[in-house]
Scaffold this active site. Sequence first.
Site: not given
Ligand code: ROI
Length: 167
Positions: A91, A100, A103, A105
């Site tokens: 990452r 990325r 991610d 979260d």
């Molecule tokens: N858009 C989608 N569809 N899925 C994601 O996990 C995702 N993650 C992000 C941003 C760039 C906001 N857009 C995303 O962090």
Amino acid sequence: MTLEISNSLQTCYIGIGSNLANPVAQVNAAIEKLQQLKNSRWRYVSALYRSAPVGPAGQDDYINAVACFETRLAPEQLLDALQQIENSQQRVRRERWGARTLDLDILLIGEQLIDTSRLTIPHPYITQRNFVLVPLAEIAPELTIKGVPIGNLIKLCPVGALEKISI
Ligand code: ROI
């Protein structure tokens, strides 16, 4: 016992997303690592979903999923552990909301409300993103977030292209 590890297991939900370098493999690799997290007891993971990117145009579609496990890690320790997994999958933090490889979260930790410089729980965009709410509802259909049933949140959420790609 360290101060950071509590005796109580907290149920947490983690949003997983990737749109670079074979996203399905990135998400599956992350799931395997989450299953082995220390001081934690794995529960389950949603299907994988393909979703239209939210953020700057010109990005590839994302693969998203939501995982659930119980953990004794304190919130910031959990965040550290997730960032280690992100780093282990190359990452690189570049532009805000840019593409990325991985991610992770923290969406929810029990019913905790947290607002520190590193963490806002529930995740601040949880109600705005169908690629989070739909897989979350798949594994936790009875969930309420700040008192609102997840089904109601989905009805109010902006619609973005979302397709289940695995069971
Ligand atoms: N858009 C989608 N569809 N899925 C994601 O996990 C995702 N993650 C992000 C941003 C760039 C906001 N857009 C995303 O962090």
